[in-house]
Write a protein that holds these residues in place. Sequence first.
Motif, PDB file in Angstrom:
ATOM      1  N   VAL A 255       0.851  -1.188   0.000  1.00 20.59           N
ATOM      2  CA  VAL A 255       0.000   0.000   0.000  1.00 20.59           C
ATOM      3  C   VAL A 255       0.886   1.237   0.000  1.00 20.59           C
ATOM      4  N   TRP A 256       0.511   2.241  -0.789  1.00 19.83           N
ATOM      5  CA  TRP A 256       1.222   3.511  -0.775  1.00 19.83           C
ATOM      6  C   TRP A 256       0.223   4.641  -0.928  1.00 19.83           C
ATOM      7  N   THR A 257       0.590   5.812  -0.428  1.00 23.87           N
ATOM      8  CA  THR A 257      -0.317   6.954  -0.421  1.00 23.87           C
ATOM      9  C   THR A 257       0.318   8.139  -1.134  1.00 23.87           C
ATOM     10  N   ASP A 258      -0.494   9.148  -1.371  1.00 21.46           N
ATOM     11  CA  ASP A 258      -0.011  10.338  -2.072  1.00 21.46           C
ATOM     12  C   ASP A 258       0.990  11.134  -1.239  1.00 21.46           C
ATOM     13  N   HIS A 259       1.044  10.893   0.064  1.00 17.41           N
ATOM     14  CA  HIS A 259       1.976  11.605   0.939  1.00 17.41           C
ATOM     15  C   HIS A 259       3.197  10.768   1.291  1.00 17.41           C
ATOM     16  N   GLY A 260       3.462   9.726   0.510  1.00 20.06           N
ATOM     17  CA  GLY A 260       4.695   8.969   0.680  1.00 20.06           C
ATOM     18  C   GLY A 260       4.710   7.975   1.814  1.00 20.06           C
TER      19      GLY A 260
END
Length: 466
Positions: A255-260
């Motif tokens: 899982v990864w997010t737009d805020h790193g």
Amino acid sequence: MLTRSSPILSDGTKVSDLINLDTREVKMRVLSDAEVYQLEMERIFAKTWVFLAHETEIPNAGDFVQRDMGSDSVLVTRDNEGQVHVVLNVCTHRGMKVSTLDAGNTQAHLCIYHGWAFKPNGDFIGAPVEKECMHGKTMSKAELSLTKARVAIYGGLIFATWNVDGPSFDEFLGDARFYYDTLWCRTTKGMEVLGPPQRFMIRANWKAAAEQGASDGFHTLTLHRWLGEIGPYARKPGEEGGGADLTPEMYGIEVWTDHGHTMRCIDLNRKVRRITGKDPSELTPQEKLTVLPPPGLTPEMIPDVVSRLSPEQIRMMSSNPPQVGNFFPNGLFEFIYLPTPDGKVVGAMALHTYVPVGPDKFMFMNWILAEKDTPPEQKAAMLRISCQLLGTSGMVEQDDSDTWPHQTIVAKGAMSRNITLKYQARFETGAPEGWPGPGHVGSGFTKDDTNWSFWTYWHELMTRNG
């Protein structure tokens, strides 16, 4: 020349040109360049939320620890009302460090240079010989207070930012919160640190460690091969996946997010099947958590966990829980299931930060944690195995910390500084059917997408105007 509206290095290179967003490449130069480092202090560590400490490090009124937010020394304090504060550790008189101690307890932080005194919340109390008004009459006492950061406490973790009017902490966590809640907010009493953080200096750029901490999986197969040969994942002859093959541990969900923020969620079905002899589909999520409690939990603690989290979170915890991941920009967490020779499983729970000290030097800090309700004998076992594997002299961290200086040295070469770090292995499958969590999700064998999310957010912050 470095300007906020146009980040251009002294040789004319645009910071935006250091990363190729189309081919997913990063020039090695970013791991050594002093101008890039200074921009990072201004645009990343002075603007984002940074993890500093755990509440249980400062349990009493007057307690404090000294930490660093990028290149700035800060004091993390607790006042008489129990409130936590983060203040710049620089006296407003002549720029001396207010405190030179790593930790302590005081109701007044007294600068050793001229004796100016400050409350735990940073308010200026006064200077010696009050009637002589050493601090003058030009500025009010309020104006002479220490610079104060915004503070957020999440699951006992203390974060701060200088960006007073910037995004909230909840906005910063974004989609990662669904997953982080299952780590940091899973019990009523919460966690505690098992002693002060370990720390040591590494001659390397902080990003060499941080981008690996962004859930890099590939290095485990080679750099940590011993885990399958002689370590806790070595299997007896004849067992499924025996020998030194760590490949099964590389399959899961990432899982990864737009805020790193990132995490690797490892499939527990093999472990549950081995323990119970049953197909995991025959068990409820609570039953699976009871037979294989997450690291740091006991079967008796599972009802409390189930009462605090959503059914979707519990389902994810019992099948593919996050085990390794990061807080952008410089934090890494490890919640690892470690098999022991007697067939049991001991959890290791550690939290690292890679604190920048210069373009080619950072401080490695390591906290070892446990739930407050964890039995003392289990805490002792967790502390021992966490130190042996994940501590400053731990076998895993010796592997990792050997690579970072080599990368940093290479990044200084006239030719090699333009060689690129490549993140071109992409997930071709999204979230599995029924996956309960948000964010960008890939399933199968580990890929580069999590590491790349670190760099894309780094790029966004470094090239953003203002």
